[in-house]
Motif scaffolding. Structure first.
Motif, mmCIF file in Angstrom:
data_model
loop_
_atom_site.group_PDB
_atom_site.id
_atom_site.type_symbol
_atom_site.label_atom_id
_atom_site.label_comp_id
_atom_site.label_asym_id
_atom_site.label_seq_id
_atom_site.Cartn_x
_atom_site.Cartn_y
_atom_site.Cartn_z
ATOM 1 N N LEU A 1 -10.298 1.372 9.052
ATOM 2 C CA LEU A 1 -9.552 2.618 8.967
ATOM 3 C C LEU A 1 -9.290 3.169 10.357
ATOM 4 N N GLY A 2 -8.218 3.920 10.475
ATOM 5 C CA GLY A 2 -7.928 4.584 11.732
ATOM 6 C C GLY A 2 -6.480 4.995 11.790
ATOM 7 N N PRO A 3 -6.146 5.938 12.662
ATOM 8 C CA PRO A 3 -4.759 6.382 12.792
ATOM 9 C C PRO A 3 -3.873 5.282 13.365
ATOM 10 N N SER A 4 -2.580 5.480 13.261
ATOM 11 C CA SER A 4 -1.625 4.536 13.832
ATOM 12 C C SER A 4 -1.903 4.361 15.321
ATOM 13 N N GLY A 5 -1.914 3.110 15.779
ATOM 14 C CA GLY A 5 -2.174 2.832 17.182
ATOM 15 C C GLY A 5 -3.632 2.747 17.557
ATOM 16 N N SER A 6 -4.528 2.783 16.563
ATOM 17 C CA SER A 6 -5.965 2.768 16.860
ATOM 18 C C SER A 6 -6.503 1.371 17.134
ATOM 19 N N GLY A 7 -5.725 0.331 16.807
ATOM 20 C CA GLY A 7 -6.162 -1.042 17.078
ATOM 21 C C GLY A 7 -6.488 -1.848 15.831
ATOM 22 N N LYS A 8 -6.258 -1.300 14.650
ATOM 23 C CA LYS A 8 -6.643 -1.977 13.400
ATOM 24 C C LYS A 8 -5.952 -3.332 13.245
ATOM 25 N N THR A 9 -4.635 -3.323 13.357
ATOM 26 C CA THR A 9 -3.887 -4.566 13.157
ATOM 27 C C THR A 9 -4.180 -5.564 14.274
ATOM 28 N N ALA B 1 -6.668 -8.769 4.840
ATOM 29 C CA ALA B 1 -5.629 -8.077 4.075
ATOM 30 C C ALA B 1 -5.089 -6.900 4.882
ATOM 31 N N ASP B 2 -3.777 -6.823 5.012
ATOM 32 C CA ASP B 2 -3.130 -5.744 5.754
ATOM 33 C C ASP B 2 -2.417 -4.834 4.754
ATOM 34 N N GLU B 3 -3.022 -3.676 4.462
ATOM 35 C CA GLU B 3 -2.484 -2.704 3.501
ATOM 36 C C GLU B 3 -2.169 -3.366 2.154
ATOM 37 N N PRO B 4 -3.143 -4.015 1.518
ATOM 38 C CA PRO B 4 -2.853 -4.814 0.313
ATOM 39 C C PRO B 4 -2.464 -4.009 -0.912
ATOM 40 N N ALA C 1 1.718 -0.575 -1.593
ATOM 41 C CA ALA C 1 2.949 -0.562 -2.386
ATOM 42 C C ALA C 1 2.682 -0.425 -3.884
ATOM 43 N N LEU C 2 1.419 -0.188 -4.274
ATOM 44 C CA LEU C 2 1.046 -0.149 -5.689
ATOM 45 C C LEU C 2 0.611 1.248 -6.108
ATOM 46 N N ASP C 3 0.781 1.557 -7.395
ATOM 47 C CA ASP C 3 0.267 2.822 -7.911
ATOM 48 C C ASP C 3 -1.246 2.719 -8.085
ATOM 49 N N SER C 4 -1.874 3.837 -8.451
ATOM 50 C CA SER C 4 -3.341 3.905 -8.496
ATOM 51 C C SER C 4 -3.935 2.862 -9.435
ATOM 52 N N GLU C 5 -3.351 2.705 -10.605
ATOM 53 C CA GLU C 5 -3.899 1.763 -11.583
ATOM 54 C C GLU C 5 -3.824 0.326 -11.067
ATOM 55 N N ARG C 6 -2.651 -0.053 -10.570
ATOM 56 C CA ARG C 6 -2.489 -1.428 -10.081
ATOM 57 C C ARG C 6 -3.308 -1.664 -8.814
ATOM 58 N N ALA C 7 -3.431 -0.644 -7.969
ATOM 59 C CA ALA C 7 -4.263 -0.773 -6.769
ATOM 60 C C ALA C 7 -5.716 -1.030 -7.153
ATOM 61 N N GLY C 8 -6.200 -0.323 -8.178
ATOM 62 C CA GLY C 8 -7.564 -0.534 -8.650
ATOM 63 C C GLY C 8 -7.775 -1.935 -9.182
ATOM 64 N N ILE C 9 -6.783 -2.440 -9.908
ATOM 65 C CA ILE C 9 -6.877 -3.804 -10.452
ATOM 66 C C ILE C 9 -6.948 -4.828 -9.322
ATOM 67 N N VAL C 10 -6.096 -4.649 -8.300
ATOM 68 C CA VAL C 10 -6.100 -5.577 -7.160
ATOM 69 C C VAL C 10 -7.449 -5.537 -6.442
ATOM 70 N N THR D 1 -6.372 -0.504 5.830
ATOM 71 C CA THR D 1 -5.792 0.341 4.788
ATOM 72 C C THR D 1 -5.736 1.803 5.227
ATOM 73 N N HIS D 2 -4.752 2.513 4.664
ATOM 74 C CA HIS D 2 -4.690 3.972 4.729
ATOM 75 C C HIS D 2 -4.802 4.554 3.321
ATOM 76 N N ASP D 3 -5.026 3.683 2.346
ATOM 77 C CA ASP D 3 -4.905 4.036 0.933
ATOM 78 C C ASP D 3 -6.170 4.741 0.444
ATOM 79 N N GLU D 4 -6.134 6.058 0.408
ATOM 80 C CA GLU D 4 -7.318 6.833 0.064
ATOM 81 C C GLU D 4 -7.824 6.561 -1.354
ATOM 82 N N LYS D 5 -6.934 6.137 -2.243
ATOM 83 C CA LYS D 5 -7.349 5.928 -3.629
ATOM 84 C C LYS D 5 -8.264 4.721 -3.808
#
Length: 235
Positions: A46-54, A176-179, A182-191, A210-214
């Motif tokens: 986790l981290g803001p844009s430009g923090s070095g994650k990628t 995984a880079d932001e896997p 692009a998914l809603d909460s239900e599909r994100a949970g399944i993945v 990830t930035h995906d708080e859910k």
């Protein structure tokens, strides 16, 4: 989290730094990063844009060469001041599976063939490639979509096919880079449940930017990056 005392980490990074440019134009993307990911662990960056994650994900994926440091993958030291393997493409095929925010499936190939093409690149014959591809689709509960083209898959189905492709050559390290972005909460949970299944059943290490708080509650460990430095970890 299955981190047995003394267990050898699948991802082990020590004192890794990466800078781009020199002098006044120098940018320090990573500064003295050390971390470990063990078999069975699902870990977030986790981290803001430009923090070095990628950049860190690309270093671990043997895509970006560090400026200095030491990297071990699946028990093999692959970088120690320089790459220790001459064929990094083969190294990636052997050890690493990649999952991206957008599935990046080839639009002119079926679900099965999108997976089989990776196995063909790794030297498997056509029949074995297709058998393994269908086996993976069944494992990820999309076997009924084996003949579907990407345009006819839902977002969740396409991401499952992409995960199957990442697992094609049986890597024990999944990056995984932001896997789920692009998914809603239900599909994100399944993945995420499927990634957990892979980590536990195949004793794999999964490291996700990830930035995906859910999905934050789905990780064993969260590494926080800021300005190229690693903050304390939260479990």
């Amino acid at each position: 989290m299955s981190n047995a005392l003394g267990e050898i980490p699948l991802v082990h990074v020590q004192n890794v730094s990466k800078h781009f440019g020199e002098g006044e134009t120098r940018v320090d993307a990573l500064r003295d990063i050390s971390l470990k990911v063990h078999p069975g662990e699902v870990v977030a960056l986790l981290g803001p844009s430009g923090s070095g994650k990628t950049t860190l994900l690309n270093v671990i994926g043997c895509i970006t060469e560090p400026s200095n440091g030491w990297v071990s993958l699946d028990g093999e030291v692959v970088y120690d001041g320089h790459w220790l393997r001459s064929d990094l493409r083969k190294l990636r095929l052997e050890k690493i599976g990649f999952i991206f925010q957008f599935h990046n499936l080839l639009p002119f190939l079926s679900s099965t063939d999108n997976i089989a093409v990776v196995l063909s690149l790794a030297g498997f014959d056509k029949d074995e490639s297709k058998r393994r591809a269908i086996e993976l689709l069944e494992y990820l509960e999309v076997g009924h979509r084996k003949d579907a083209m990407p345009a006819n898959l839902s977002g969740g189905e396409a991401q499952r096919v992409a995960i199957a492709r990442a697992l094609a050559n049986r890597p024990r390290i999944i990056l995984a880079d932001e896997p789920t972005a692009a998914l809603d909460s239900e599909r994100a949970g399944i993945v995420m449940d499927l990634l957990r299944k892979v980590a536990v059943e195949q004793e794999a290490a999964i490291l996700a930017v990830t930035h995906d708080e859910k999905i934050f509650n789905r990780f064993d460990l969260i590494f926080h990056l800021r300005d190229g430095r690693l903050d304390d970890q939260d479990i």
